[in-house]
Design a protein around this motif. Structure first.
Motif, PDB file in Angstrom:
ATOM      1  N   ASP A 156      42.535  55.847  27.030  1.00  0.00           N
ATOM      2  CA  ASP A 156      42.919  56.372  25.724  1.00  0.00           C
ATOM      3  C   ASP A 156      43.374  55.284  24.755  1.00  0.00           C
ATOM      4  O   ASP A 156      43.569  55.536  23.584  1.00  0.00           O
ATOM      5  N   ILE A 157      43.568  54.091  25.255  1.00  0.00           N
ATOM      6  CA  ILE A 157      44.019  52.994  24.404  1.00  0.00           C
ATOM      7  C   ILE A 157      42.781  52.293  23.859  1.00  0.00           C
ATOM      8  O   ILE A 157      41.864  51.963  24.593  1.00  0.00           O
ATOM      9  N   GLU A 158      42.783  52.051  22.579  1.00  0.00           N
ATOM     10  CA  GLU A 158      41.614  51.480  21.916  1.00  0.00           C
ATOM     11  C   GLU A 158      41.369  50.038  22.322  1.00  0.00           C
ATOM     12  O   GLU A 158      42.012  49.128  21.823  1.00  0.00           O
ATOM     13  N   GLN A 159      40.477  49.803  23.252  1.00  0.00           N
ATOM     14  CA  GLN A 159      39.931  48.494  23.615  1.00  0.00           C
ATOM     15  C   GLN A 159      40.934  47.347  23.493  1.00  0.00           C
ATOM     16  O   GLN A 159      40.700  46.380  22.779  1.00  0.00           O
ATOM     17  N   GLN A 160      42.077  47.442  24.156  1.00  0.00           N
ATOM     18  CA  GLN A 160      43.028  46.344  24.129  1.00  0.00           C
ATOM     19  C   GLN A 160      42.541  45.210  25.008  1.00  0.00           C
ATOM     20  O   GLN A 160      41.929  45.432  26.043  1.00  0.00           O
ATOM     21  N   ASP A 161      42.829  43.983  24.582  1.00  0.00           N
ATOM     22  CA  ASP A 161      42.480  42.804  25.367  1.00  0.00           C
ATOM     23  C   ASP A 161      43.643  42.509  26.311  1.00  0.00           C
ATOM     24  O   ASP A 161      44.673  41.975  25.907  1.00  0.00           O
ATOM     25  N   TRP A 162      43.507  42.898  27.593  1.00  0.00           N
ATOM     26  CA  TRP A 162      44.594  42.765  28.555  1.00  0.00           C
ATOM     27  C   TRP A 162      44.810  41.329  29.000  1.00  0.00           C
ATOM     28  O   TRP A 162      45.833  40.997  29.582  1.00  0.00           O
ATOM     29  N   SER A 163      43.869  40.433  28.710  1.00  0.00           N
ATOM     30  CA  SER A 163      44.050  39.027  29.087  1.00  0.00           C
ATOM     31  C   SER A 163      44.937  38.295  28.077  1.00  0.00           C
ATOM     32  O   SER A 163      45.435  37.218  28.350  1.00  0.00           O
ATOM     33  N   ASP A 164      45.140  38.878  26.919  1.00  0.00           N
ATOM     34  CA  ASP A 164      45.974  38.273  25.894  1.00  0.00           C
ATOM     35  C   ASP A 164      47.443  38.490  26.255  1.00  0.00           C
ATOM     36  O   ASP A 164      47.921  39.611  26.309  1.00  0.00           O
ATOM     37  N   THR A 165      48.179  37.393  26.516  1.00  0.00           N
ATOM     38  CA  THR A 165      49.570  37.522  26.947  1.00  0.00           C
ATOM     39  C   THR A 165      50.493  37.985  25.832  1.00  0.00           C
ATOM     40  O   THR A 165      51.625  38.368  26.096  1.00  0.00           O
ATOM     41  N   SER A 166      50.048  37.968  24.593  1.00  0.00           N
ATOM     42  CA  SER A 166      50.890  38.466  23.507  1.00  0.00           C
ATOM     43  C   SER A 166      51.037  39.986  23.582  1.00  0.00           C
ATOM     44  O   SER A 166      51.928  40.552  22.964  1.00  0.00           O
ATOM     45  N   ASN A 167      50.157  40.649  24.341  1.00  0.00           N
ATOM     46  CA  ASN A 167      50.245  42.096  24.520  1.00  0.00           C
ATOM     47  C   ASN A 167      51.192  42.495  25.646  1.00  0.00           C
ATOM     48  O   ASN A 167      51.412  43.667  25.867  1.00  0.00           O
ATOM     49  N   VAL A 168      51.724  41.521  26.372  1.00  0.00           N
ATOM     50  CA  VAL A 168      52.631  41.806  27.470  1.00  0.00           C
ATOM     51  C   VAL A 168      53.935  42.338  26.904  1.00  0.00           C
ATOM     52  O   VAL A 168      54.538  41.722  26.024  1.00  0.00           O
ATOM     53  N   GLU A 169      54.350  43.484  27.392  1.00  0.00           N
ATOM     54  CA  GLU A 169      55.573  44.105  26.894  1.00  0.00           C
ATOM     55  C   GLU A 169      56.789  43.291  27.330  1.00  0.00           C
ATOM     56  O   GLU A 169      56.954  42.981  28.502  1.00  0.00           O
ATOM     57  N   PRO A 170      57.654  42.935  26.380  1.00  0.00           N
ATOM     58  CA  PRO A 170      58.853  42.172  26.745  1.00  0.00           C
ATOM     59  C   PRO A 170      59.853  43.059  27.483  1.00  0.00           C
ATOM     60  O   PRO A 170      59.769  44.281  27.446  1.00  0.00           O
ATOM     61  N   ILE A 171      60.787  42.426  28.154  1.00  0.00           N
ATOM     62  CA  ILE A 171      61.823  43.146  28.878  1.00  0.00           C
ATOM     63  C   ILE A 171      63.162  42.617  28.386  1.00  0.00           C
ATOM     64  O   ILE A 171      63.261  41.465  27.976  1.00  0.00           O
ATOM     65  N   ASP A 172      64.179  43.457  28.382  1.00  0.00           N
ATOM     66  CA  ASP A 172      65.481  42.993  27.916  1.00  0.00           C
ATOM     67  C   ASP A 172      66.571  43.276  28.947  1.00  0.00           C
ATOM     68  O   ASP A 172      66.314  43.865  29.995  1.00  0.00           O
TER      69      ASP A 172
END
Length: 173
Positions: free
Chosen positions: A35-51
């Protein structure tokens, strides 16, 4: 363990409120990759940060090995004792007494909980708060040595005790 109680009368604190952060599922976003529009999973900028709050939520309800209380209730862990930077998470914990014989088990519980819950990209360092334990250096060395941790996790009696501590982890009380 041997039945010796290292802190027979610990101070119990009230729990803090849970984080108000909502998961993508709770906000109505899809959890399906299709359901997610063609995200590039190899791009590390898409990695969700953690706090700090997310890490704290993972470890706050771990049971103390000696008492029927959580690490949060005993103020062994707090969000302020968690540092996150460049895929390295450092968790400092404060034993209830300077001679606590359960410090290594508490640190191991924190390590195992985070190993099970966090993506493998994170390096986790578990440390005793400086000046809070008489064997601080030895405990820190034991908790951050891969071979020692692996050997501890091969000890069936220790793993059973560890699983009892982790049984309450993630509870919403």
């Amino acid at each position: 363990m041997n039945g010796e109680v290292f802190n027979a009368n610990p101070i119990i604190y009230t729990k803090s409120k849970r984080s108000l952060r909502r998961t993508p599922f709770e906000t109505g976003q899809s959890l399906w990759v299709d359901d997610i529009e063609q995200q590039d999973w190899s791009d590390t900028s898409n990695v969700e940060p953690i706090d700090q709050d997310e890490v704290f939520d993972l470890i706050r309800s771990i049971a103390d090995p000696e008492h029927p209380n959580s690490l949060e209730e005993l103020r062994v862990v707090s969000p302020e004792q968690i540092d996150i930077g460049n895929n390295v998470i450092t968790v400092e914990f404060t034993p209830t007494v300077p001679h606590c014989g359960m410090s290594t088990l508490i640190g191991l519980s924190i390590r195992v909980r985070l190993m099970r819950c966090l993506p493998p990209r994170f390096k986790v360092d578990i440390r005793v708060k400086p000046g809070s334990h008489q064997s601080e250096l030895a405990v820190n060395k034991q908790l951050n040595d891969k071979e020692r941790v692996a050997a501890a996790l091969e000890n069936q009696a220790l793993v059973e005790t560890l699983e009892k501590c982790l049984a309450t982890a993630g509870s919403q009380e």
